[in-house]
Motif scaffolding. Sequence first.
Motif, PDB file in Angstrom:
ATOM      1  N   GLN A 289       0.845  -1.196   0.000  1.00 51.22           N
ATOM      2  CA  GLN A 289       0.000   0.000   0.000  1.00 51.22           C
ATOM      3  C   GLN A 289       0.875   1.238   0.000  1.00 51.22           C
ATOM      4  OE1 GLN A 289      -2.873   0.093   3.150  1.00 51.22           O
ATOM      5  NE2 GLN A 289      -4.081  -1.550   2.261  1.00 51.22           N
ATOM      6  N   GLU A 290       0.458   2.249  -0.718  1.00 52.83           N
ATOM      7  CA  GLU A 290       1.175   3.512  -0.679  1.00 52.83           C
ATOM      8  C   GLU A 290       0.418   4.447   0.244  1.00 52.83           C
ATOM      9  OE1 GLU A 290       3.983   4.426  -3.829  1.00 52.83           O
ATOM     10  OE2 GLU A 290       2.483   5.912  -4.388  1.00 52.83           O
ATOM     11  N   ILE A 291       1.039   4.760   1.384  1.00 55.76           N
ATOM     12  CA  ILE A 291       0.401   5.605   2.386  1.00 55.76           C
ATOM     13  C   ILE A 291       1.373   6.715   2.756  1.00 55.76           C
ATOM     14  CG2 ILE A 291      -0.774   5.696   4.618  1.00 55.76           C
ATOM     15  CD1 ILE A 291      -1.031   2.639   4.526  1.00 55.76           C
ATOM     16  N   ASN A 292       0.923   7.932   2.646  1.00 53.20           N
ATOM     17  CA  ASN A 292       1.747   9.089   2.992  1.00 53.20           C
ATOM     18  C   ASN A 292       3.120   9.040   2.333  1.00 53.20           C
ATOM     19  OD1 ASN A 292      -0.372   9.865   4.590  1.00 53.20           O
ATOM     20  ND2 ASN A 292       0.527   9.151   6.502  1.00 53.20           N
ATOM     21  N   GLY A 293       3.141   8.599   1.110  1.00 55.48           N
ATOM     22  CA  GLY A 293       4.396   8.566   0.374  1.00 55.48           C
ATOM     23  C   GLY A 293       5.280   7.380   0.692  1.00 55.48           C
ATOM     24  N   GLU A 294       4.879   6.562   1.674  1.00 55.41           N
ATOM     25  CA  GLU A 294       5.656   5.370   2.014  1.00 55.41           C
ATOM     26  C   GLU A 294       5.028   4.147   1.348  1.00 55.41           C
ATOM     27  OE1 GLU A 294       8.410   5.089   3.632  1.00 55.41           O
ATOM     28  OE2 GLU A 294       8.530   6.484   5.318  1.00 55.41           O
ATOM     29  N   LYS A 295       5.859   3.197   1.053  1.00 56.58           N
ATOM     30  CA  LYS A 295       5.384   1.935   0.487  1.00 56.58           C
ATOM     31  C   LYS A 295       5.328   0.918   1.607  1.00 56.58           C
ATOM     32  CE  LYS A 295       7.488   3.408  -3.753  1.00 56.58           C
ATOM     33  NZ  LYS A 295       7.328   4.793  -3.240  1.00 56.58           N
TER      34      LYS A 295
ATOM     35  N   LEU B 291       9.002  -0.572   2.343  1.00 59.93           N
ATOM     36  CA  LEU B 291       9.816  -0.941   1.186  1.00 59.93           C
ATOM     37  C   LEU B 291      10.483   0.312   0.642  1.00 59.93           C
ATOM     38  CD1 LEU B 291       7.346  -3.314  -0.737  1.00 59.93           C
ATOM     39  CD2 LEU B 291       9.144  -3.934   0.888  1.00 59.93           C
ATOM     40  N   THR B 292      11.695   0.154   0.116  1.00 59.16           N
ATOM     41  CA  THR B 292      12.356   1.279  -0.524  1.00 59.16           C
ATOM     42  C   THR B 292      11.905   1.385  -1.970  1.00 59.16           C
ATOM     43  OG1 THR B 292      14.210  -0.031  -1.330  1.00 59.16           O
ATOM     44  CG2 THR B 292      14.399   0.860   0.909  1.00 59.16           C
ATOM     45  N   GLN B 293      12.122   2.567  -2.530  1.00 58.06           N
ATOM     46  CA  GLN B 293      11.802   2.773  -3.944  1.00 58.06           C
ATOM     47  C   GLN B 293      12.528   1.742  -4.801  1.00 58.06           C
ATOM     48  OE1 GLN B 293       9.573   4.893  -5.205  1.00 58.06           O
ATOM     49  NE2 GLN B 293       9.969   4.006  -7.220  1.00 58.06           N
ATOM     50  N   GLU B 294      13.790   1.475  -4.429  1.00 56.16           N
ATOM     51  CA  GLU B 294      14.590   0.527  -5.206  1.00 56.16           C
ATOM     52  C   GLU B 294      13.981  -0.867  -5.163  1.00 56.16           C
ATOM     53  OE1 GLU B 294      15.792   2.677  -3.043  1.00 56.16           O
ATOM     54  OE2 GLU B 294      16.921   4.004  -4.363  1.00 56.16           O
ATOM     55  N   GLN B 295      13.479  -1.250  -4.017  1.00 60.05           N
ATOM     56  CA  GLN B 295      12.875  -2.580  -3.924  1.00 60.05           C
ATOM     57  C   GLN B 295      11.649  -2.676  -4.815  1.00 60.05           C
ATOM     58  OE1 GLN B 295      12.575  -2.523   0.373  1.00 60.05           O
ATOM     59  NE2 GLN B 295      13.879  -4.328   0.511  1.00 60.05           N
TER      60      GLN B 295
ATOM     61  N   SER C 151       9.261  -0.515  10.151  1.00 62.51           N
ATOM     62  CA  SER C 151      10.688  -0.699   9.883  1.00 62.51           C
ATOM     63  C   SER C 151      10.869  -1.309   8.507  1.00 62.51           C
ATOM     64  CB  SER C 151      11.292  -1.654  10.928  1.00 62.51           C
ATOM     65  OG  SER C 151      12.639  -1.979  10.625  1.00 62.51           O
ATOM     66  N   ASN C 152      12.047  -1.137   7.942  1.00 64.50           N
ATOM     67  CA  ASN C 152      12.436  -1.924   6.770  1.00 64.50           C
ATOM     68  C   ASN C 152      12.825  -3.330   7.220  1.00 64.50           C
ATOM     69  OD1 ASN C 152      13.727   1.080   6.123  1.00 64.50           O
ATOM     70  ND2 ASN C 152      12.707   0.135   4.385  1.00 64.50           N
ATOM     71  N   ILE C 153      12.967  -4.225   6.246  1.00 67.16           N
ATOM     72  CA  ILE C 153      13.485  -5.566   6.544  1.00 67.16           C
ATOM     73  C   ILE C 153      14.949  -5.617   6.153  1.00 67.16           C
ATOM     74  CG2 ILE C 153      13.376  -8.020   6.012  1.00 67.16           C
ATOM     75  CD1 ILE C 153      10.487  -7.878   5.818  1.00 67.16           C
ATOM     76  N   GLY C 154      15.803  -5.797   7.143  1.00 65.72           N
ATOM     77  CA  GLY C 154      17.230  -5.878   6.892  1.00 65.72           C
ATOM     78  C   GLY C 154      17.853  -4.515   6.663  1.00 65.72           C
TER      79      GLY C 154
END
Length: 286
Positions: A68-74, A82-86, A162-165
């Motif tokens: 889901q994209e919420i407040n600019g975060e994935k 998730l990062t943009q790269e992921q 949090s991110n994973i890793g």
Amino acid sequence: MRKYSFFGLGAAVALSTISLTGCNKDQDNANQPAQLEQAQDAKAEEAYPGQSGAAKAGEWGGQPISYQEINGEKVYEGDILLTQEQVEASQGQDAGRPGSAGRTTGRWPSGVVYYTIDTALPNQARVTDAIAHWQANSPVRFVRRTTQTSYVTFRVGSGCSSNIGMIGSRQYINLASGCSTGNTIHEIGHALGLFHEQTRNDRDTYVNILTQNIQAGYEGNFTKYSGLGYGGTDYGVLDFGSIMMYGSFSFSSNGQPTITRKDGSTFNIQRTGLSAGDKSGIDAMY
Ligand SMILES: [Zn+2]
């Protein structure tokens, strides 16, 4: 090897535990109140509680992924960022690559996590207590960041996430006021590379997922990490007492369980500390 290798950090940890459910012993004796109590206890971490965003779909390893994209975060699985790269990698041409390619990538080198705590974060003892708990129960070490490129900043968030890793730059563990020390231990688990325990590849051996009771839009929180394109390892057997495991009523839309044991019985969420299974998984990873 490349960006998507962040997904290779799987560690749904293992070992079945009996003792950790014991903290709710009182509830087990009373049927109805137990259900209600469990429902209240079953609050799993969310990055943006009460908010949902545009459902986004991509492809990874030939499998569909959703976030889901919420407040600019994935946001994936409620509290994983998730990062943009992921996401780009998941939508890109490398989708057929086995997820296990990056198993060692995304781990913190030498098991050392560099970190800072934003001065605006209230109740910083949550963070220092959670770090102390990890250090007392694992080989992972936490060191205040000086000039390192990869580090975690604990900061205020609208939920717990949090991110994973290790993602290879500054990353955040976001903590709202409602995020406890136990929730912080859980989020640090993600940052070390742990998935939610109910998303293990082998979870169908141990649990039933009751999709009809899951809140709309949160079905992805119950999808196996392999089904979402992550590579990882299931250590031991599914650990109902893991700090990374949801409770039976997490993300329930109707008060009915979303996860039960194979025999249909329910279990409680555990956010007190690392279980024996959590420790053995992290020991194997680090
Ligand atoms: Zn989580």
